[in-house]
Design a protein around this motif. Structure first.
Motif, short mmCIF file in Angstrom:
data_model
loop_
_atom_site.label_atom_id
_atom_site.label_comp_id
_atom_site.label_asym_id
_atom_site.label_seq_id
_atom_site.Cartn_x
_atom_site.Cartn_y
_atom_site.Cartn_z
N SER A 171 -5.93 -1.18 3.24
CA SER A 171 -4.97 -1.30 2.13
C SER A 171 -5.47 -0.55 0.91
O SER A 171 -4.70 0.13 0.22
CB SER A 171 -4.76 -2.77 1.77
N SER A 172 -6.77 -0.66 0.64
CA SER A 172 -7.37 0.02 -0.51
C SER A 172 -7.26 1.54 -0.34
O SER A 172 -6.92 2.26 -1.29
CB SER A 172 -8.84 -0.39 -0.64
N ALA A 173 -7.50 2.03 0.89
CA ALA A 173 -7.41 3.47 1.18
C ALA A 173 -5.97 3.95 1.00
O ALA A 173 -5.72 5.03 0.44
CB ALA A 173 -7.89 3.75 2.60
N GLU A 174 -5.01 3.13 1.47
CA GLU A 174 -3.58 3.48 1.32
C GLU A 174 -3.20 3.56 -0.16
O GLU A 174 -2.51 4.48 -0.58
CB GLU A 174 -2.70 2.43 2.03
N ASP A 175 -3.68 2.59 -0.94
CA ASP A 175 -3.38 2.57 -2.39
C ASP A 175 -3.95 3.81 -3.07
O ASP A 175 -3.28 4.45 -3.90
CB ASP A 175 -3.97 1.32 -3.05
N ASN A 176 -5.19 4.16 -2.71
CA ASN A 176 -5.84 5.34 -3.30
C ASN A 176 -5.07 6.61 -2.95
O ASN A 176 -4.90 7.50 -3.78
CB ASN A 176 -7.29 5.47 -2.84
N PHE A 177 -4.60 6.68 -1.69
CA PHE A 177 -3.84 7.83 -1.24
C PHE A 177 -2.53 7.94 -2.02
O PHE A 177 -2.16 9.03 -2.49
CB PHE A 177 -3.55 7.72 0.27
N GLU A 178 -1.85 6.79 -2.17
CA GLU A 178 -0.58 6.77 -2.93
C GLU A 178 -0.79 7.25 -4.36
O GLU A 178 -0.01 8.05 -4.88
CB GLU A 178 0.01 5.34 -2.95
N ARG A 179 -1.88 6.76 -4.98
CA ARG A 179 -2.16 7.15 -6.36
C ARG A 179 -2.44 8.66 -6.46
O ARG A 179 -2.00 9.34 -7.38
CB ARG A 179 -3.35 6.36 -6.92
N ALA A 180 -3.18 9.16 -5.45
CA ALA A 180 -3.51 10.59 -5.44
C ALA A 180 -2.24 11.43 -5.30
O ALA A 180 -2.08 12.45 -6.00
CB ALA A 180 -4.47 10.89 -4.28
N VAL A 181 -1.35 11.01 -4.43
CA VAL A 181 -0.08 11.73 -4.21
C VAL A 181 0.75 11.72 -5.49
O VAL A 181 1.31 12.75 -5.90
CB VAL A 181 0.72 11.09 -3.04
N GLN A 182 0.82 10.53 -6.14
CA GLN A 182 1.62 10.42 -7.36
C GLN A 182 1.04 11.29 -8.49
O GLN A 182 1.78 11.87 -9.28
CB GLN A 182 1.70 8.96 -7.80
N SER A 183 -0.28 11.38 -8.56
CA SER A 183 -0.90 12.17 -9.62
C SER A 183 -0.62 13.66 -9.43
O SER A 183 -0.46 14.39 -10.39
CB SER A 183 -2.41 11.91 -9.68
N VAL A 184 -0.54 14.07 -8.15
CA VAL A 184 -0.23 15.47 -7.85
C VAL A 184 1.24 15.74 -8.13
O VAL A 184 1.62 16.77 -8.69
CB VAL A 184 -0.58 15.82 -6.37
#
Length: 244
Positions: free
Chosen positions: A230-243
């Motif tokens: 879940s933590s990895a998924e959240d980090n991925f989502e945040r990275a995508v949104q920042s891009v």
């Protein structure tokens, strides 16, 4: 013994409020393991019992307390009740707790106590295998041989199958590990360690792990692997949104 066969519901229904403390403690563990919504009330009851000086020193109650607090990842609280030892089961649990705390030095001290009491005891052998797995390297083969010996002496349980499978994964034998884990899954489709190990094993052999991870999320939402995913998924989502 009912726990060994996964009969958690049977334990809950068969043990009434008039039963002796060790049986009541067993029922408490069954309630804790049976569903996440029971956790808070179970831990609250456990703390009440541990505050009662008449029963707080009961070895079975201390063991159950150690297991529950270890599951909660509250290792210091677990050790408050288990560290004094007194039975092979308590010493074996101490080994587990110290390994989860990444303190193999303390785990080894507990194992030495067990070896002095009875070197050939099944729990001493099991604790030796756990420690060997934690130490790694050439010790993995020794751990594998212990689980292999168990599989020849006793009926194949999820614990033995998972133990052998983890050894196989450490040695790079992922196909053998998968076979062992699928056998364990046949015995108990909801066992958290089997599901978690299958997730790891599947990733290594290039197979989809989503089915096992989904089942783990459903049946054990607090499992460390679920939290990490879940933590990895959240980090991925945040990275995508920042891009974006």
């Amino acid at each position: 013994e009912l726990f060994v066969f996964g009969c958690v519901q049977l334990v809950i229904h068969e043990i009434d409020d008039a039963a002796a403390t060790p049986l009541q403690a067993g029922k408490l563990l069954a309630l804790y393991l049976s569903s996440p919504e029971n956790k808070e009330s179970t831990i609250s009851s456990l703390k009440e019992w541990l505050a009662d000086s008449a029963i707080a020193n009961n070895a079975i109650l201390r063991l159950i307390a150690g297991i529950i607090f270890m599951h909660e990842e509250d290792y210091n609280e677990a050790l408050k009740h288990t560290n004094a030892g007194g039975t092979m089961e308590l010493h074996a649990l101490n080994v587990q707790i110290f390994l989860k705390m990444h303190r193999s030095d303390y785990a080894e001290k507990q194992l030495r106590i067990m070896q002095q009491i009875d070197e050939d005891h099944t729990l001493t052998q099991l604790a030796t295998a756990w420690l060997n797995l934690a130490v790694g390297g050439s010790k993995i083969q020794e751990a594998y041989l212990i689980f292999q010996d168990f599989s020849e002496k006793y009926p194949m349980t999820g614990l033995i199958l998972n133990g052998k499978a983890v050894c196989c994964m450490h040695m790079g034998n992922f196909d053998e590990a998968e076979t062992l884990l699928l056998e364990a899954l046949n015995k108990d489709a909801k066992d958290p360690e089997t599901l978690a190990n299958l997730v790891v094993c599947s990733l290594h052999i290039g197979k989809s792990s989503s089915r096992y991870l989904s089942q783990l999320k459903l049946s054990h939402p607090d499992h460390v692997l679920v939290k990490r995913a879940s933590s990895a998924e959240d980090n991925f989502e945040r990275a995508v949104q920042s891009v974006a």
